[in-house]
Scaffold this motif. Structure first.
Motif, PDB file in Angstrom:
ATOM      1  N   LEU A   1      -4.066   1.947   0.082  1.00  0.00           N
ATOM      2  CA  LEU A   1      -5.128   1.028   0.496  1.00  0.00           C
ATOM      3  C   LEU A   1      -6.368   1.265  -0.348  1.00  0.00           C
ATOM      4  O   LEU A   1      -6.978   0.321  -0.866  1.00  0.00           O
ATOM      5  N   ALA A   2      -6.768   2.526  -0.488  1.00  0.00           N
ATOM      6  CA  ALA A   2      -7.982   2.841  -1.255  1.00  0.00           C
ATOM      7  C   ALA A   2      -7.840   2.431  -2.713  1.00  0.00           C
ATOM      8  O   ALA A   2      -8.778   1.878  -3.306  1.00  0.00           O
TER       9      ALA A   2
ATOM     10  N   VAL B   1      -7.942  -1.549  -2.729  1.00  0.00           N
ATOM     11  CA  VAL B   1      -9.184  -2.178  -2.283  1.00  0.00           C
ATOM     12  C   VAL B   1     -10.392  -1.606  -3.026  1.00  0.00           C
ATOM     13  O   VAL B   1     -11.182  -2.347  -3.618  1.00  0.00           O
TER      14      VAL B   1
ATOM     15  N   ALA C   1     -15.119   4.760   5.541  1.00  0.00           N
ATOM     16  CA  ALA C   1     -13.740   5.107   5.882  1.00  0.00           C
ATOM     17  C   ALA C   1     -13.744   6.107   7.029  1.00  0.00           C
ATOM     18  O   ALA C   1     -13.349   7.264   6.879  1.00  0.00           O
TER      19      ALA C   1
ATOM     20  N   VAL D   1     -18.345   3.018   0.559  1.00  0.00           N
ATOM     21  CA  VAL D   1     -17.048   2.841   1.213  1.00  0.00           C
ATOM     22  C   VAL D   1     -17.114   3.526   2.569  1.00  0.00           C
ATOM     23  O   VAL D   1     -17.357   4.733   2.654  1.00  0.00           O
TER      24      VAL D   1
ATOM     25  N   PHE E   1      -4.721  -3.318   9.386  1.00  0.00           N
ATOM     26  CA  PHE E   1      -5.844  -2.855   8.570  1.00  0.00           C
ATOM     27  C   PHE E   1      -7.094  -3.658   8.886  1.00  0.00           C
ATOM     28  O   PHE E   1      -7.021  -4.857   9.158  1.00  0.00           O
TER      29      PHE E   1
ATOM     30  N   ILE F   1     -10.221  -4.433   6.724  1.00  0.00           N
ATOM     31  CA  ILE F   1     -10.816  -4.358   5.390  1.00  0.00           C
ATOM     32  C   ILE F   1     -11.828  -5.487   5.285  1.00  0.00           C
ATOM     33  O   ILE F   1     -11.464  -6.663   5.408  1.00  0.00           O
TER      34      ILE F   1
ATOM     35  N   THR G   1     -13.081   0.165   5.154  1.00  0.00           N
ATOM     36  CA  THR G   1     -11.641   0.322   4.935  1.00  0.00           C
ATOM     37  C   THR G   1     -11.071   1.218   6.031  1.00  0.00           C
ATOM     38  O   THR G   1     -11.292   2.427   6.025  1.00  0.00           O
TER      39      THR G   1
ATOM     40  N   TYR H   1       0.837  -1.202   0.000  1.00  0.00           N
ATOM     41  CA  TYR H   1       0.000   0.000   0.000  1.00  0.00           C
ATOM     42  C   TYR H   1       0.876   1.258   0.000  1.00  0.00           C
ATOM     43  O   TYR H   1       0.542   2.261  -0.664  1.00  0.00           O
TER      44      TYR H   1
END
Length: 397
Positions: free
Chosen positions: A375-376, A379, A207, A205, A349, A351, A361, A72
Protein backbone atom coordinates in the motif's frame (compact mmCIF):
# COMPACT_ATOMS: atom_id res chain seq x y z
CA UNK A 1 10.52 24.61 20.60
CA UNK A 2 12.83 26.81 22.61
CA UNK A 3 13.18 30.41 21.50
CA UNK A 4 16.30 31.77 19.83
CA UNK A 5 18.30 34.70 21.25
CA UNK A 6 16.19 37.83 21.63
CA UNK A 7 12.97 35.79 21.99
CA UNK A 8 12.60 34.93 18.28
CA UNK A 9 11.36 31.35 17.79
CA UNK A 10 13.54 29.04 15.79
CA UNK A 11 12.23 28.09 12.37
CA UNK A 12 10.50 24.71 12.23
CA UNK A 13 12.52 21.78 10.97
CA UNK A 14 11.75 20.66 7.46
CA UNK A 15 11.76 17.23 5.86
CA UNK A 16 10.62 16.06 2.46
CA UNK A 17 8.29 13.55 4.11
CA UNK A 18 6.90 13.34 7.63
CA UNK A 19 5.26 10.04 8.54
CA UNK A 20 2.91 9.94 11.51
CA UNK A 21 2.90 6.40 12.86
CA UNK A 22 5.69 3.81 13.06
CA UNK A 23 3.63 0.70 12.36
CA UNK A 24 4.10 -1.40 9.26
CA UNK A 25 2.30 1.07 6.95
CA UNK A 26 4.33 3.96 8.35
CA UNK A 27 7.54 1.99 7.94
CA UNK A 28 6.50 1.22 4.37
CA UNK A 29 5.90 4.91 3.74
CA UNK A 30 9.35 5.75 5.09
CA UNK A 31 10.84 3.05 2.89
CA UNK A 32 9.08 4.34 -0.22
CA UNK A 33 10.34 7.85 0.51
CA UNK A 34 13.95 7.02 1.34
CA UNK A 35 14.12 4.76 -1.71
CA UNK A 36 13.38 7.89 -3.73
CA UNK A 37 16.09 9.94 -2.06
CA UNK A 38 13.78 11.91 0.22
CA UNK A 39 14.57 13.10 3.73
CA UNK A 40 12.17 11.40 6.15
CA UNK A 41 11.00 11.92 9.71
CA UNK A 42 8.80 9.32 11.46
CA UNK A 43 7.00 10.34 14.65
CA UNK A 44 5.07 8.05 16.96
CA UNK A 45 3.56 8.73 20.35
CA UNK A 46 4.70 5.35 21.75
CA UNK A 47 8.19 4.63 23.02
CA UNK A 48 8.41 1.43 20.96
CA UNK A 49 6.55 -0.20 18.09
CA UNK A 50 3.88 -1.93 20.13
CA UNK A 51 0.61 -1.86 18.19
CA UNK A 52 -1.04 -4.12 15.62
CA UNK A 53 2.27 -4.59 13.79
CA UNK A 54 3.62 -6.80 16.57
CA UNK A 55 0.39 -8.26 17.98
CA UNK A 56 -0.35 -10.59 15.08
CA UNK A 57 0.41 -14.05 13.71
CA UNK A 58 3.29 -12.92 11.52
CA UNK A 59 1.40 -14.54 8.66
CA UNK A 60 1.83 -12.82 5.29
CA UNK A 61 -1.18 -14.24 3.48
CA UNK A 62 -0.80 -13.06 -0.12
CA UNK A 63 -2.77 -15.69 -2.04
CA UNK A 64 -5.98 -15.31 0.03
CA UNK A 65 -6.37 -11.67 -1.12
CA UNK A 66 -8.40 -10.29 -4.02
CA UNK A 67 -8.95 -6.94 -5.74
CA UNK A 68 -6.63 -4.06 -4.88
CA UNK A 69 -5.50 -5.95 -1.76
CA UNK A 70 -4.05 -8.58 -4.08
CA UNK A 71 -2.08 -5.88 -5.93
CA UNK A 72 -0.74 -4.46 -2.68
CA UNK A 73 0.06 -7.98 -1.44
CA UNK A 74 2.08 -8.81 -4.55
CA UNK A 75 4.21 -5.70 -4.04
CA UNK A 76 4.47 -6.38 -0.31
CA UNK A 77 5.85 -9.84 -0.96
CA UNK A 78 8.79 -8.46 -2.91
CA UNK A 79 9.45 -5.84 -0.25
CA UNK A 80 9.28 -8.35 2.63
CA UNK A 81 11.83 -10.59 0.94
CA UNK A 82 14.09 -7.63 0.21
CA UNK A 83 13.84 -6.27 3.75
CA UNK A 84 14.44 -9.67 5.34
CA UNK A 85 17.71 -9.81 3.39
CA UNK A 86 18.75 -6.20 4.00
CA UNK A 87 17.55 -5.85 7.61
CA UNK A 88 18.50 -9.38 8.62
CA UNK A 89 15.30 -10.77 10.17
CA UNK A 90 13.87 -14.29 9.97
CA UNK A 91 11.44 -15.02 7.15
CA UNK A 92 9.99 -18.41 6.25
CA UNK A 93 9.05 -19.30 2.67
CA UNK A 94 7.36 -22.64 3.34
CA UNK A 95 3.95 -21.25 2.38
CA UNK A 96 0.60 -21.59 4.15
CA UNK A 97 -1.16 -24.87 4.92
CA UNK A 98 -4.95 -25.01 4.72
CA UNK A 99 -6.78 -27.82 6.47
CA UNK A 100 -10.11 -29.06 5.08
CA UNK A 101 -12.12 -31.07 7.62
CA UNK A 102 -15.31 -31.15 5.57
CA UNK A 103 -16.10 -31.75 1.92
CA UNK A 104 -17.47 -28.21 1.46
CA UNK A 105 -14.14 -26.77 2.66
CA UNK A 106 -12.25 -28.98 0.23
CA UNK A 107 -14.61 -27.91 -2.57
CA UNK A 108 -13.81 -24.27 -1.75
CA UNK A 109 -10.09 -24.97 -1.98
CA UNK A 110 -10.64 -26.61 -5.35
CA UNK A 111 -12.59 -23.55 -6.51
CA UNK A 112 -9.71 -21.23 -5.69
CA UNK A 113 -7.17 -23.61 -7.20
CA UNK A 114 -9.13 -23.53 -10.45
CA UNK A 115 -9.55 -19.76 -10.30
CA UNK A 116 -5.80 -19.27 -9.69
CA UNK A 117 -4.62 -21.90 -12.14
CA UNK A 118 -1.24 -21.06 -13.69
CA UNK A 119 -1.63 -19.25 -17.00
CA UNK A 120 1.86 -19.87 -18.35
CA UNK A 121 3.53 -23.22 -18.86
CA UNK A 122 6.10 -23.81 -16.17
CA UNK A 123 4.56 -21.27 -13.79
CA UNK A 124 4.14 -22.58 -10.24
CA UNK A 125 0.52 -22.79 -9.07
CA UNK A 126 -0.72 -20.47 -6.34
CA UNK A 127 -2.79 -23.23 -4.74
CA UNK A 128 -1.40 -26.76 -4.44
CA UNK A 129 -4.09 -29.24 -3.46
CA UNK A 130 -2.98 -31.83 -0.89
CA UNK A 131 -4.27 -35.25 0.08
CA UNK A 132 -5.58 -35.78 3.59
CA UNK A 133 -2.44 -37.68 4.61
CA UNK A 134 -0.17 -35.00 3.15
CA UNK A 135 -1.76 -32.12 5.04
CA UNK A 136 -1.88 -34.18 8.25
CA UNK A 137 1.84 -34.88 7.93
CA UNK A 138 2.78 -31.27 7.16
CA UNK A 139 0.55 -29.82 9.89
CA UNK A 140 1.48 -32.34 12.62
CA UNK A 141 -2.12 -33.56 12.85
CA UNK A 142 -3.44 -36.96 13.91
CA UNK A 143 -4.49 -39.35 11.16
CA UNK A 144 -8.15 -38.99 10.26
CA UNK A 145 -8.30 -35.23 10.96
CA UNK A 146 -8.50 -34.08 7.33
CA UNK A 147 -10.45 -34.85 4.20
CA UNK A 148 -7.85 -32.91 2.22
CA UNK A 149 -6.09 -29.59 2.16
CA UNK A 150 -3.89 -27.21 0.26
CA UNK A 151 -0.59 -25.37 0.37
CA UNK A 152 -0.29 -21.74 -0.68
CA UNK A 153 3.40 -21.60 -1.63
CA UNK A 154 3.62 -17.83 -2.21
CA UNK A 155 2.72 -16.96 1.38
CA UNK A 156 5.43 -16.03 3.89
CA UNK A 157 5.87 -15.86 7.64
CA UNK A 158 7.87 -13.54 9.89
CA UNK A 159 8.18 -13.14 13.64
CA UNK A 160 6.31 -9.85 14.20
CA UNK A 161 8.05 -9.22 17.52
CA UNK A 162 11.35 -8.72 15.70
CA UNK A 163 10.52 -7.85 12.09
CA UNK A 164 9.12 -4.34 12.66
CA UNK A 165 12.03 -3.33 14.92
CA UNK A 166 14.52 -4.69 12.40
CA UNK A 167 12.92 -2.66 9.61
CA UNK A 168 12.98 0.47 11.78
CA UNK A 169 16.67 -0.02 12.57
CA UNK A 170 17.46 -0.63 8.89
CA UNK A 171 15.65 2.55 7.85
CA UNK A 172 17.40 4.53 10.57
CA UNK A 173 20.75 3.30 9.22
CA UNK A 174 19.67 4.65 5.82
CA UNK A 175 19.05 8.11 7.29
CA UNK A 176 15.38 8.02 8.31
CA UNK A 177 14.92 9.99 11.54
CA UNK A 178 12.66 8.37 14.16
CA UNK A 179 11.18 10.38 17.02
CA UNK A 180 9.33 8.09 19.38
CA UNK A 181 7.35 9.40 22.37
CA UNK A 182 6.33 12.23 20.07
CA UNK A 183 2.63 12.86 19.51
CA UNK A 184 1.23 14.55 16.41
CA UNK A 185 -1.57 17.04 16.78
CA UNK A 186 -2.86 19.52 14.23
CA UNK A 187 -1.77 18.85 10.64
CA UNK A 188 -2.42 21.62 8.15
CA UNK A 189 -0.67 23.36 5.30
CA UNK A 190 2.28 20.99 5.25
CA UNK A 191 2.98 21.55 8.95
CA UNK A 192 2.74 18.90 11.66
CA UNK A 193 2.38 20.23 15.18
CA UNK A 194 4.10 17.67 17.38
CA UNK A 195 4.66 17.47 21.12
CA UNK A 196 8.31 18.36 20.42
CA UNK A 197 7.51 21.31 18.19
CA UNK A 198 6.34 21.99 14.63
CA UNK A 199 7.79 20.27 11.58
CA UNK A 200 7.22 21.28 7.96
CA UNK A 201 7.05 18.75 5.15
CA UNK A 202 6.50 18.50 1.44
CA UNK A 203 4.34 15.44 2.12
CA UNK A 204 2.70 14.24 5.34
CA UNK A 205 1.66 10.60 5.56
CA UNK A 206 -0.80 9.75 8.34
CA UNK A 207 -0.46 6.04 9.11
CA UNK A 208 -1.92 5.73 12.60
CA UNK A 209 -4.27 2.78 12.03
CA UNK A 210 -7.19 2.81 14.51
CA UNK A 211 -6.10 6.15 15.97
CA UNK A 212 -7.36 7.80 12.79
CA UNK A 213 -10.56 8.39 14.80
CA UNK A 214 -8.56 10.76 17.01
CA UNK A 215 -6.62 12.73 14.42
CA UNK A 216 -9.43 12.81 11.84
CA UNK A 217 -12.67 11.84 13.63
CA UNK A 218 -14.99 13.18 10.94
CA UNK A 219 -13.14 11.23 8.27
CA UNK A 220 -13.36 8.04 10.33
CA UNK A 221 -17.08 8.58 10.90
CA UNK A 222 -17.75 9.33 7.24
CA UNK A 223 -15.91 6.19 6.13
CA UNK A 224 -17.41 3.99 8.85
CA UNK A 225 -14.08 3.18 10.49
CA UNK A 226 -14.27 1.78 14.01
CA UNK A 227 -12.02 -0.50 16.06
CA UNK A 228 -11.64 -4.25 16.15
CA UNK A 229 -10.26 -5.94 19.24
CA UNK A 230 -8.99 -9.49 19.19
CA UNK A 231 -7.78 -12.08 21.67
CA UNK A 232 -4.63 -14.13 21.07
CA UNK A 233 -2.47 -16.63 22.92
CA UNK A 234 1.03 -18.02 22.74
CA UNK A 235 1.32 -21.62 23.83
CA UNK A 236 3.75 -24.48 23.96
CA UNK A 237 2.72 -28.02 23.08
CA UNK A 238 4.47 -31.30 22.49
CA UNK A 239 3.61 -31.65 18.81
CA UNK A 240 5.08 -34.71 17.05
CA UNK A 241 6.90 -32.44 14.57
CA UNK A 242 7.06 -28.72 13.70
CA UNK A 243 4.30 -27.13 11.66
CA UNK A 244 5.16 -26.95 7.98
CA UNK A 245 3.91 -23.37 7.79
CA UNK A 246 1.04 -21.24 9.10
CA UNK A 247 -2.10 -23.37 9.39
CA UNK A 248 -5.55 -22.13 8.35
CA UNK A 249 -8.87 -23.90 8.95
CA UNK A 250 -12.38 -23.61 7.56
CA UNK A 251 -12.98 -20.64 9.84
CA UNK A 252 -10.21 -18.83 7.94
CA UNK A 253 -11.74 -19.63 4.56
CA UNK A 254 -14.83 -17.56 5.29
CA UNK A 255 -12.74 -14.53 6.29
CA UNK A 256 -10.20 -13.94 3.52
CA UNK A 257 -11.61 -12.26 0.46
CA UNK A 258 -10.26 -14.67 -2.18
CA UNK A 259 -12.18 -17.51 -0.53
CA UNK A 260 -15.15 -15.51 0.76
CA UNK A 261 -15.86 -14.20 -2.74
CA UNK A 262 -16.31 -17.68 -4.21
CA UNK A 263 -19.74 -19.32 -4.56
CA UNK A 264 -18.83 -22.20 -2.26
CA UNK A 265 -18.09 -19.97 0.72
CA UNK A 266 -21.77 -19.54 1.63
CA UNK A 267 -22.18 -23.26 2.31
CA UNK A 268 -19.08 -23.32 4.54
CA UNK A 269 -20.22 -20.25 6.46
CA UNK A 270 -23.74 -21.57 6.98
CA UNK A 271 -22.59 -25.00 8.16
CA UNK A 272 -19.95 -23.68 10.57
CA UNK A 273 -22.41 -21.22 12.06
CA UNK A 274 -25.05 -23.92 12.45
CA UNK A 275 -22.71 -26.53 13.93
CA UNK A 276 -20.68 -24.22 16.18
CA UNK A 277 -22.68 -21.08 16.97
CA UNK A 278 -20.51 -20.36 20.02
CA UNK A 279 -17.42 -20.10 17.80
CA UNK A 280 -19.29 -18.06 15.21
CA UNK A 281 -20.23 -15.63 17.99
CA UNK A 282 -16.50 -15.07 18.60
CA UNK A 283 -16.07 -14.20 14.90
CA UNK A 284 -13.34 -16.81 15.00
CA UNK A 285 -10.34 -17.14 12.74
CA UNK A 286 -8.97 -20.46 13.92
CA UNK A 287 -5.36 -20.50 12.80
CA UNK A 288 -1.89 -21.25 14.08
CA UNK A 289 1.66 -20.08 13.41
CA UNK A 290 4.83 -21.44 14.95
CA UNK A 291 7.62 -19.08 15.98
CA UNK A 292 11.31 -19.97 15.55
CA UNK A 293 11.48 -20.88 19.28
CA UNK A 294 8.83 -23.57 18.74
CA UNK A 295 5.99 -21.82 20.56
CA UNK A 296 2.68 -21.40 18.73
CA UNK A 297 0.51 -18.32 18.26
CA UNK A 298 -3.15 -19.26 18.62
CA UNK A 299 -6.28 -17.27 17.85
CA UNK A 300 -8.17 -15.24 17.20
CA UNK A 301 -11.51 -13.63 18.03
CA UNK A 302 -12.91 -10.30 16.80
CA UNK A 303 -14.93 -7.66 18.72
CA UNK A 304 -15.95 -4.45 16.98
CA UNK A 305 -16.96 -1.03 18.29
CA UNK A 306 -15.97 2.60 18.59
CA UNK A 307 -14.20 1.61 21.80
CA UNK A 308 -12.68 -1.79 22.49
CA UNK A 309 -13.10 -2.60 26.22
CA UNK A 310 -9.85 -3.67 27.88
CA UNK A 311 -11.62 -6.56 29.62
CA UNK A 312 -11.13 -9.92 27.91
CA UNK A 313 -13.82 -12.53 28.62
CA UNK A 314 -12.28 -15.90 29.35
CA UNK A 315 -14.68 -17.62 26.94
CA UNK A 316 -12.49 -16.79 23.95
CA UNK A 317 -9.18 -18.26 25.18
CA UNK A 318 -11.02 -21.25 26.63
CA UNK A 319 -12.49 -21.89 23.19
CA UNK A 320 -9.08 -21.50 21.54
CA UNK A 321 -7.52 -24.04 23.88
CA UNK A 322 -10.40 -26.50 23.52
CA UNK A 323 -10.13 -26.34 19.74
CA UNK A 324 -6.35 -26.79 19.96
CA UNK A 325 -6.82 -29.98 21.98
CA UNK A 326 -9.43 -31.30 19.57
CA UNK A 327 -7.35 -30.53 16.49
CA UNK A 328 -3.84 -31.58 17.57
CA UNK A 329 -4.70 -34.08 20.31
CA UNK A 330 -2.23 -32.29 22.56
CA UNK A 331 -2.68 -30.25 25.73
CA UNK A 332 -1.21 -26.73 25.27
CA UNK A 333 0.40 -24.67 28.02
CA UNK A 334 -0.33 -20.95 27.85
CA UNK A 335 2.77 -18.77 27.85
CA UNK A 336 1.19 -15.37 27.07
CA UNK A 337 -2.17 -13.74 26.39
CA UNK A 338 -2.73 -10.40 24.71
CA UNK A 339 -5.27 -8.14 23.07
CA UNK A 340 -4.79 -6.66 19.64
CA UNK A 341 -6.60 -3.63 18.22
CA UNK A 342 -6.82 -2.49 14.61
CA UNK A 343 -9.00 -0.31 12.41
CA UNK A 344 -11.94 -1.92 10.65
CA UNK A 345 -14.48 -0.57 8.19
CA UNK A 346 -16.74 -1.47 5.29
CA UNK A 347 -13.79 -1.29 2.88
CA UNK A 348 -10.36 -2.85 3.23
CA UNK A 349 -8.47 0.45 2.98
CA UNK A 350 -8.94 4.10 3.86
CA UNK A 351 -6.78 6.10 1.47
CA UNK A 352 -7.52 9.79 1.10
CA UNK A 353 -5.64 13.00 0.43
CA UNK A 354 -7.40 15.08 3.08
CA UNK A 355 -5.71 18.23 1.84
CA UNK A 356 -2.94 18.83 -0.70
CA UNK A 357 0.17 17.03 0.51
CA UNK A 358 -1.52 15.16 3.40
CA UNK A 359 -2.17 11.47 2.69
CA UNK A 360 -4.14 9.27 5.05
CA UNK A 361 -3.20 5.60 4.58
CA UNK A 362 -4.94 3.05 6.80
CA UNK A 363 -5.56 -0.66 6.36
CA UNK A 364 -9.12 -1.06 7.66
CA UNK A 365 -9.12 -4.81 8.16
CA UNK A 366 -6.77 -7.41 9.61
CA UNK A 367 -4.39 -7.66 6.63
CA UNK A 368 -2.02 -4.84 7.49
CA UNK A 369 1.11 -7.01 7.67
CA UNK A 370 0.20 -8.61 4.34
CA UNK A 371 -0.61 -5.45 2.40
CA UNK A 372 0.87 -2.48 4.31
CA UNK A 373 4.25 -2.30 2.62
CA UNK A 374 2.67 -2.58 -0.81
CA UNK A 375 0.00 0.00 0.00
CA UNK A 376 2.74 2.46 0.98
CA UNK A 377 4.76 1.78 -2.14
CA UNK A 378 1.75 2.22 -4.43
CA UNK A 379 0.16 5.21 -2.69
CA UNK A 380 3.05 7.10 -1.08
CA UNK A 381 5.61 6.12 -3.68
CA UNK A 382 3.18 6.95 -6.46
CA UNK A 383 2.47 10.37 -4.95
CA UNK A 384 6.18 11.15 -4.64
CA UNK A 385 6.79 10.07 -8.21
CA UNK A 386 4.20 12.48 -9.58
CA UNK A 387 3.90 15.38 -7.13
CA UNK A 388 6.72 16.04 -4.72
CA UNK A 389 10.30 17.05 -5.29
CA UNK A 390 13.14 16.61 -2.80
CA UNK A 391 14.57 19.52 -0.89
CA UNK A 392 17.89 20.87 -2.02
CA UNK A 393 20.83 19.52 -0.08
CA UNK A 394 21.43 22.92 1.51
CA UNK A 395 18.01 22.94 3.15
CA UNK A 396 17.96 19.37 4.44
CA UNK A 397 18.00 19.03 8.22
Amino acid sequence: MSGAAGGVSAAPERFDVVVVGAGIVGLGAALAAVDRGRSVLVVDRASEIAGASIRNFGHLCFTPQSGVARDYAATSRKLWLRLARDAGFWIDQAGTLVLARHEDELALLRELAERRRAQDEGEAPEVELLTASDVEELAALPAGTAVGGARLPRDLQVDPRFAADAIRDHLAARGVVFRMRTAAGRIVGGRVETSRGPVDAGLVVVAVNHDIDQLYPELAERRGVIRCGLDMLRVTADLPRPLGGPLLTGWSLIRYSAFAGLPGSAAVRERLGRERPELAALDLNQMYTQRPDGSLIVGDSHWKGETVPPFQPEAAPEAFLAEFRTLFDRDPAVVERWQGVYATGPEEFLIEEVEPGVLVTVVTTGIGMTTGLGLAEHVVGGHLDTHSRPLTESTRP
